[in-house]
Every structure is written in structure tokens, then in C-alpha cells.
Write a protein that holds these residues in place. Structure first.
Motif, PDB file in Angstrom:
ATOM      1  N   ASP A   1     -94.796 -24.501 -29.811  1.00 18.89           N
ATOM      2  CA  ASP A   1     -94.883 -24.761 -31.252  1.00 18.89           C
ATOM      3  C   ASP A   1     -95.622 -23.647 -31.985  1.00 18.89           C
ATOM      4  O   ASP A   1     -95.473 -23.489 -33.203  1.00 18.89           O
ATOM      5  CB  ASP A   1     -95.591 -26.089 -31.520  1.00 18.89           C
ATOM      6  CG  ASP A   1     -94.696 -27.287 -31.234  1.00 18.89           C
ATOM      7  OD1 ASP A   1     -93.503 -27.071 -30.932  1.00 18.89           O
ATOM      8  OD2 ASP A   1     -95.183 -28.428 -31.297  1.00 18.89           O
ATOM      9  N   GLU A   2     -96.439 -22.881 -31.252  1.00 19.98           N
ATOM     10  CA  GLU A   2     -97.219 -21.815 -31.874  1.00 19.98           C
ATOM     11  C   GLU A   2     -96.415 -20.538 -32.082  1.00 19.98           C
ATOM     12  O   GLU A   2     -96.890 -19.596 -32.712  1.00 19.98           O
ATOM     13  CB  GLU A   2     -98.450 -21.498 -31.018  1.00 19.98           C
ATOM     14  CG  GLU A   2     -99.459 -22.640 -30.929  1.00 19.98           C
ATOM     15  CD  GLU A   2    -100.030 -23.001 -32.296  1.00 19.98           C
ATOM     16  OE1 GLU A   2    -100.331 -22.074 -33.072  1.00 19.98           O
ATOM     17  OE2 GLU A   2    -100.153 -24.204 -32.583  1.00 19.98           O
ATOM     18  N   LEU A   3     -95.187 -20.492 -31.552  1.00 17.54           N
ATOM     19  CA  LEU A   3     -94.343 -19.312 -31.728  1.00 17.54           C
ATOM     20  C   LEU A   3     -93.950 -19.142 -33.190  1.00 17.54           C
ATOM     21  O   LEU A   3     -93.703 -20.126 -33.900  1.00 17.54           O
ATOM     22  CB  LEU A   3     -93.065 -19.439 -30.896  1.00 17.54           C
ATOM     23  CG  LEU A   3     -93.098 -19.034 -29.423  1.00 17.54           C
ATOM     24  CD1 LEU A   3     -91.732 -19.250 -28.813  1.00 17.54           C
ATOM     25  CD2 LEU A   3     -93.535 -17.589 -29.260  1.00 17.54           C
ATOM     26  N   SER A   4     -93.858 -17.902 -33.615  1.00 15.48           N
ATOM     27  CA  SER A   4     -93.378 -17.586 -34.960  1.00 15.48           C
ATOM     28  C   SER A   4     -92.174 -16.659 -34.848  1.00 15.48           C
ATOM     29  O   SER A   4     -92.054 -15.879 -33.893  1.00 15.48           O
ATOM     30  CB  SER A   4     -94.471 -16.898 -35.791  1.00 15.48           C
ATOM     31  OG  SER A   4     -95.585 -17.744 -35.963  1.00 15.48           O
ATOM     32  N   ILE A   5     -91.291 -16.750 -35.822  1.00 19.32           N
ATOM     33  CA  ILE A   5     -90.139 -15.860 -35.848  1.00 19.32           C
ATOM     34  C   ILE A   5     -90.635 -14.423 -35.997  1.00 19.32           C
ATOM     35  O   ILE A   5     -91.457 -14.122 -36.851  1.00 19.32           O
ATOM     36  CB  ILE A   5     -89.179 -16.247 -36.986  1.00 19.32           C
ATOM     37  CG1 ILE A   5     -88.595 -17.631 -36.727  1.00 19.32           C
ATOM     38  CG2 ILE A   5     -88.051 -15.221 -37.138  1.00 19.32           C
ATOM     39  CD1 ILE A   5     -87.788 -18.201 -37.860  1.00 19.32           C
ATOM     40  N   GLY A   6     -90.130 -13.546 -35.133  1.00 18.11           N
ATOM     41  CA  GLY A   6     -90.571 -12.157 -35.115  1.00 18.11           C
ATOM     42  C   GLY A   6     -91.532 -11.841 -33.994  1.00 18.11           C
ATOM     43  O   GLY A   6     -91.809 -10.662 -33.730  1.00 18.11           O
ATOM     44  N   ASP A   7     -92.078 -12.854 -33.311  1.00 18.13           N
ATOM     45  CA  ASP A   7     -92.982 -12.614 -32.188  1.00 18.13           C
ATOM     46  C   ASP A   7     -92.245 -11.900 -31.056  1.00 18.13           C
ATOM     47  O   ASP A   7     -91.093 -12.207 -30.754  1.00 18.13           O
ATOM     48  CB  ASP A   7     -93.547 -13.939 -31.642  1.00 18.13           C
ATOM     49  CG  ASP A   7     -94.644 -14.521 -32.506  1.00 18.13           C
ATOM     50  OD1 ASP A   7     -95.077 -13.833 -33.448  1.00 18.13           O
ATOM     51  OD2 ASP A   7     -95.070 -15.662 -32.246  1.00 18.13           O
ATOM     52  N   TRP A   8     -92.943 -10.977 -30.394  1.00 21.39           N
ATOM     53  CA  TRP A   8     -92.384 -10.311 -29.218  1.00 21.39           C
ATOM     54  C   TRP A   8     -92.335 -11.284 -28.046  1.00 21.39           C
ATOM     55  O   TRP A   8     -93.268 -12.072 -27.834  1.00 21.39           O
ATOM     56  CB  TRP A   8     -93.250  -9.118 -28.820  1.00 21.39           C
ATOM     57  CG  TRP A   8     -93.081  -7.891 -29.652  1.00 21.39           C
ATOM     58  CD1 TRP A   8     -93.927  -7.415 -30.594  1.00 21.39           C
ATOM     59  CD2 TRP A   8     -91.982  -6.972 -29.597  1.00 21.39           C
ATOM     60  NE1 TRP A   8     -93.438  -6.254 -31.149  1.00 21.39           N
ATOM     61  CE2 TRP A   8     -92.245  -5.955 -30.550  1.00 21.39           C
ATOM     62  CE3 TRP A   8     -90.807  -6.896 -28.845  1.00 21.39           C
ATOM     63  CZ2 TRP A   8     -91.379  -4.894 -30.768  1.00 21.39           C
ATOM     64  CZ3 TRP A   8     -89.937  -5.838 -29.060  1.00 21.39           C
ATOM     65  CH2 TRP A   8     -90.223  -4.847 -30.013  1.00 21.39           C
ATOM     66  N   VAL A   9     -91.255 -11.231 -27.265  1.00 20.75           N
ATOM     67  CA  VAL A   9     -91.122 -12.037 -26.048  1.00 20.75           C
ATOM     68  C   VAL A   9     -90.411 -11.222 -24.975  1.00 20.75           C
ATOM     69  O   VAL A   9     -89.647 -10.292 -25.281  1.00 20.75           O
ATOM     70  CB  VAL A   9     -90.348 -13.350 -26.297  1.00 20.75           C
ATOM     71  CG1 VAL A   9     -91.190 -14.371 -27.027  1.00 20.75           C
ATOM     72  CG2 VAL A   9     -89.045 -13.093 -27.038  1.00 20.75           C
ATOM     73  N   LEU A  10     -90.653 -11.597 -23.725  1.00 22.83           N
ATOM     74  CA  LEU A  10     -89.975 -10.992 -22.575  1.00 22.83           C
ATOM     75  C   LEU A  10     -89.150 -12.071 -21.870  1.00 22.83           C
ATOM     76  O   LEU A  10     -89.605 -13.214 -21.738  1.00 22.83           O
ATOM     77  CB  LEU A  10     -90.977 -10.407 -21.583  1.00 22.83           C
ATOM     78  CG  LEU A  10     -91.999  -9.387 -22.093  1.00 22.83           C
ATOM     79  CD1 LEU A  10     -92.891  -8.947 -20.950  1.00 22.83           C
ATOM     80  CD2 LEU A  10     -91.297  -8.199 -22.715  1.00 22.83           C
ATOM     81  N   ALA A  11     -87.965 -11.698 -21.404  1.00 20.41           N
ATOM     82  CA  ALA A  11     -87.132 -12.580 -20.579  1.00 20.41           C
ATOM     83  C   ALA A  11     -87.097 -11.996 -19.178  1.00 20.41           C
ATOM     84  O   ALA A  11     -86.781 -10.815 -18.995  1.00 20.41           O
ATOM     85  CB  ALA A  11     -85.727 -12.690 -21.146  1.00 20.41           C
ATOM     86  N   ILE A  12     -87.443 -12.812 -18.174  1.00 19.07           N
ATOM     87  CA  ILE A  12     -87.499 -12.346 -16.794  1.00 19.07           C
ATOM     88  C   ILE A  12     -86.603 -13.222 -15.940  1.00 19.07           C
ATOM     89  O   ILE A  12     -86.577 -14.445 -16.101  1.00 19.07           O
ATOM     90  CB  ILE A  12     -88.945 -12.369 -16.234  1.00 19.07           C
ATOM     91  CG1 ILE A  12     -89.876 -11.518 -17.090  1.00 19.07           C
ATOM     92  CG2 ILE A  12     -88.987 -11.854 -14.805  1.00 19.07           C
ATOM     93  CD1 ILE A  12     -90.612 -12.263 -18.151  1.00 19.07           C
ATOM     94  N   GLY A  13     -85.866 -12.592 -15.027  1.00 14.63           N
ATOM     95  CA  GLY A  13     -84.986 -13.349 -14.152  1.00 14.63           C
ATOM     96  C   GLY A  13     -84.166 -12.443 -13.265  1.00 14.63           C
ATOM     97  O   GLY A  13     -84.548 -11.301 -12.988  1.00 14.63           O
ATOM     98  N   SER A  14     -83.019 -12.972 -12.822  1.00 17.74           N
ATOM     99  CA  SER A  14     -82.157 -12.249 -11.890  1.00 17.74           C
ATOM    100  C   SER A  14     -80.736 -12.137 -12.432  1.00 17.74           C
ATOM    101  O   SER A  14     -79.800 -12.702 -11.868  1.00 17.74           O
ATOM    102  CB  SER A  14     -82.138 -12.965 -10.529  1.00 17.74           C
ATOM    103  OG  SER A  14     -83.436 -13.109 -10.004  1.00 17.74           O
TER     104      SER A  14
END
Length: 463
Positions: free
Chosen positions: A155-168
């Protein structure tokens, strides 16, 4: 002063200005470089912190293909093993035993699940439970020295925040991609859309990323990567993750109960008119209006009324539409309380309701009646129900909604969707009449049934 001296001074001034400009530019470049390195360092730390908690999941499922002989007859072919792949993230519930969060669609119908850890160990995993509605599954592995990731507050996320996606993606372990939060509260077509509340991101997500974490620069898991929107099936910069708050609630329910038990409030919900929202001073997409209240429901008992506007649920802002409120209510277990702030005629009110389980709530909403002596749950037939069941004409009676396993009705062969039309030759048109007929029956009763186009009787022995 000579012309030569004036020209010399002019060139000197130009040289000084040029040198000052160059120094200024060098300084600006240095600042930019320091900022870029600082951001790069934040990415490095987030990736290094989460990678030991990310796992590669391989699935195997046995399928039975069929074919046809030269004479056109159907025949079974040799069983085949189909494999799939996905990702997952190791988390813990209240700092206790580690579990693996992944997607329901990654493990659905799998006969065998194999998890490969960051250090290369491969272990068979056990499926504790999964929830198709939210596309979350929980696995357990027997291993020590597992590194758990921190679940953040989505809920604390804001539009424009940096994020990383990790997986295979495509089987390439520990692939890290970066992007921003593009939107929140997204709904996708298909599936159980009533529980969709996706985080949208432009971080590259591809096949094999499903079940992996979406992570902030602080290294907290704020989402479980689940889907993409693409014409080619490959990343087009539109990816979707299940919010961590939803994943956490589903995981806790599965660990405690082996399944998701959703609480039921007993209200109909609608989107709030933008004009009303502006008049009340609410932000865009804030608030959900109550369109109906089920009689006898927890909502009615709590004093919730049609037309109330819900703006807070358990201290969480209702921003994002109907699905947001539905999740804030439904992901609480039956028996728990949900505290709501509603606006009624412009005034704020605090109400509290104790939720009941969904099955009981649906019965209440449908107006069903339990007939313990017979061992069925039924509701009065209506022309609308008859039409939904495919009847060309309205059949009066009581529709069998549920049959108690091992009860008298079950032993007699009565099935859900049967219509009880009479008892001992006396017509049954309402639930009250069926109650009365069963009370009057003594040792035995002959029950008249309609099942599709068939009409028949079963004998019930009450002794």
C-alpha cells in the motif's frame, strides 16, 4: 588603449569565460555521474539482497493424450510428461518457518515440483495450498540455511517508484530487470477478476518470471510477478504483480487452514460517481458506495446502510475501486472484525462488523433454508432460477442447493439442482410448505422430484 590590447583583453575574457563554462560543465557531469553511481549502487544492493531468496521452479505433469484408429475409434496413446518452469521467493510467516510464495498457475495440475535454490541445491517441494482467485500458491521444502526475503507494505507504493523484477525468464536463473510502478489497482480480463488488484510495472517480465518477486530499492518484496499484456507473448513493458499485502494474507490463510477462508460482509458495491466524489472532497478513485445490504447479514447488524460510502477499511484507504474494498474485507478470516469508516450524508461514521464465512453468507443472500431432517439445503424456485437452470417453463417447488453427505436425501439419491415438487402427494411451492410437509411426515415420506425433463419419486425412511 591600442586596438591590439583591446582585442587581447577580449580574447582573454573569452578564454576565461570558456574555462569557467568548462569547469561548470565538468562539475555538472561529475554530479550527474555521482547520482548515477548512487542509483546504480541502490540497484546493486537491492539485487544482491534478494537474489539468495529467489528460487527456480520446475514442474512435471503426466498427461494422457488420445488419438484415433484408422477406423475412427478413439484410443489412448502413451502417457507423456509435460514440464513447466517458473520462479518463487522464500519468505516466512511472523519470522517462523520459511515457505515459498509463487503463482497458482505455475504449479496448477503438477505431479512433481522441483525447486532449485540460489546455491544450486535442487529439492522436491510440497504444495501446501493455492488460491486460483488471487493466483497465489505456497510451497514447502525440507532444507536448512534458507535466506528469507522481507515482505513490504504494498500500500505504501507510489506510481513512479523504482522496482526490480527477479526470476527465471526462459529458464535464465536470477535475471534482474528494472522499471517503475506504472499503475496500481489494475484489473485484467479473464480469471476471477473480482479479486484483481494488480501492480503494473514496465520492468521486463517474461515466461518463467511468474512467481518471482517485485522488489523495491530497499530490498522489500512488494509484489509477486504474475502476468504480462502482450500481443507476442513476450515483454512489451506492461507487466503485472500481485500486491504483497494480498499475497501475505493468502499465505497466512493457507498455512493456518490449508485453504483461503474469506470473510463475508453482505453488501453490494458500486463505483462512486465522480461528481459526488468531488463534492465530498475525495481524491480520484477514492471511496466505494454500498448499493445493497443483505438482510440479516453482518453489514446490517453493524448498521451499514444502502448509500453509505466506504473510505477506510481496517485503517487502509479504499482507493482503487470495488476490488480494493472486496480484498480488504474478504482477506480477513471469518470471525474477524472489519472496521469501516463510512460517509453518510456527508458525515463520517465508524462501524464495526464481525465477518462470517462465504458459504454461510451466500446461503443468507440466496435465502436458503436448512432441512436437517431430510439432509438438504434448499431455496424457493423462481422463474429466474428456472431459466438459469435451463427449464423451458417455470417449475414450482424448492430447489436443492446442497445435500448433506451421508444424510437421508443423499442415501435416497437426491442431488443438488433437483427440485422438490411434492411430499406424500401434497404440492410444495415454498420453503415454508416443505418445512410443514416434513414435520407432518411420520416414519416415511414419498418425495416428488423434478430433474431436468424427468419427474420421479424417492422414498425416505425417517426411522
Amino acid at each position: 588603449m591600442s586596438i591590439q590590447r583591446i582585442v587581447s583583453i577580449a580574447f582573454l575574457g573569452l578564454a576565461v569565460s570558456t574555462a569557467q563554462l568548462a569547469i561548470a560543465q565538468d562539475g555538472a557531469d561529475a554530479d550527474d555521474l555521482r547520482f548515477a553511481r548512487s542509483l546504480s549502487n541502490a540497484f546493486n544492493q537491492a539485487a544482491e539482497g534478494i537474489e539468495p531468496s529467489v528460487v527456480h521452479i520446475t514442474t512435471e505433469a503426466t498427461v494422457q493424450p488420445t488419438g484415433r484408429t484408422i477406423f475412427g475409434r478413439q484410443m489412448r496413446l502413451a502417457p507423456q510428461i509435460r514440464s513447466g518452469l517458473g520462479s518463487g521467493v522464500i519468505v516466512s510467516f511472523d519470522g517462523g518457518e520459511p515457505f515459498i510464495l509463487t503463482n497458482h498457475h505455475v504449479v496448477d495440475n503438477a505431479d512433481k515440483l522441483t525447486v532449485r535454490l540460489y546455491d544450486g541445491r535442487e529439492l522436491e517441494a510440497q504444495l501446501l495450498g493455492s488460491d486460483p482467485s488471487t493466483d497465489i500458491a505456497v510451497l514447502r521444502i525440507d532444507a536448512s540455511d534458507l535466506r528469507t526475503a522481507r515482505l513490504g507494505d504494498s500500500d505504501e507504493l507510489s506510481i513512479g517508484d523504482w522496482v526490480l523484477a527477479i526470476g527465471s525468464p526462459f529458464g535464465l536463473d536470477q535475471t534482474v530487470t528494472a522499471g517503475i510502478v506504472s499503475a496500481k489497482g489494475r484489473t485484467l480480463p479473464g480469471g476471477d477478476a473480482q479479486y484483481h488488484e494488480f501492480i503494473q510495472t514496465d520492468a521486463s517480465i517474461n515466461r518463467g518470471n511468474s512467481g518471482g518477486p517485485l522488489v523495491t530499492l530497499e530490498g522489500e518484496v512488494v509484489g509477486i510477478n504474475s502476468a504480462i499484456l502482450s500481443r507476442t507473448g513476450e515483454s512489451a513493458g506492461i507487466g503485472f504483480a500481485i500486491p504483497a499485502n494480498i499475497a501475505r494474507a493468502v499465505m497466512e490463510s493457507i498455512i493456518d487452514n490449508g485453504m483461503v477462508e474469506r470473510g463475508w460482509l453482505g453488501v453490494g458495491m458500486g463505483d462512486l460517481d465522480p461528481v459526488v466524489r468531488r463534492e465530498l472532497g475525495l481524491s480520484p478513485d477514492e471511496g466505494v458506495v454500498i448499493t445493497s445490504v443483505v438482510r440479516g447479514s453482518p453489514a446490517e447488524k453493524a448498521g451499514i446502510e444502502q448509500g453509505d460510502i466506504v473510505v477506510l477499511a481496517n485503517d487502509r484507504a479504499v482507493v482503487g475501486g470495488i476490488n480494493r474494498l472486496r480484498n480488504l474485507i474478504g482477506l480477513n478470516a471469518p470471525g474477524e472484525r472489519v472496521n469501516l469508516r463510512v460517509l453518510r450524508e456527508g458525515n463520517a461514521r465508524e462501524v464495526s462488523a464481525r465477518l462470517i464465512d462465504t458459504a454461510t453468507g451466500e446461503r443468507l443472500a440466496l435465502g436458503v433454508t436448512t432441512y436437517e431432517r431430510l439432509g438438504v439445503v434448499g431455496l424457493a424456485m423462481t422463474p429466474e432460477i428456472a431459466s438459469e437452470l435451463g427449464y423451458r417453463r417455470y417449475v414450482r417447488g424448492v430447489l436443492v442447493y446442497e445435500v448433506t453427505p451421508g444424510g437421508l436425501a443423499d442415501e435416497a439419491g437426491i442431488e443438488p439442482r433437483d427440485i422438490i415438487t411434492e411430499v406424500d402427494g401434497r404440492e410444495v411451492k415454498t420453503t415454508e410448505e416443505l418445512n410443514e410437509r416434513l414435520r407432518e411426515a411420520r416414519r416415511t415420506a414419498r418425495i416428488g422430484l423434478a430433474r431436468g425433463r424427468l419427474f420421479g419419486y424417492v422414498d425416505i425412511d425417517f426411522d
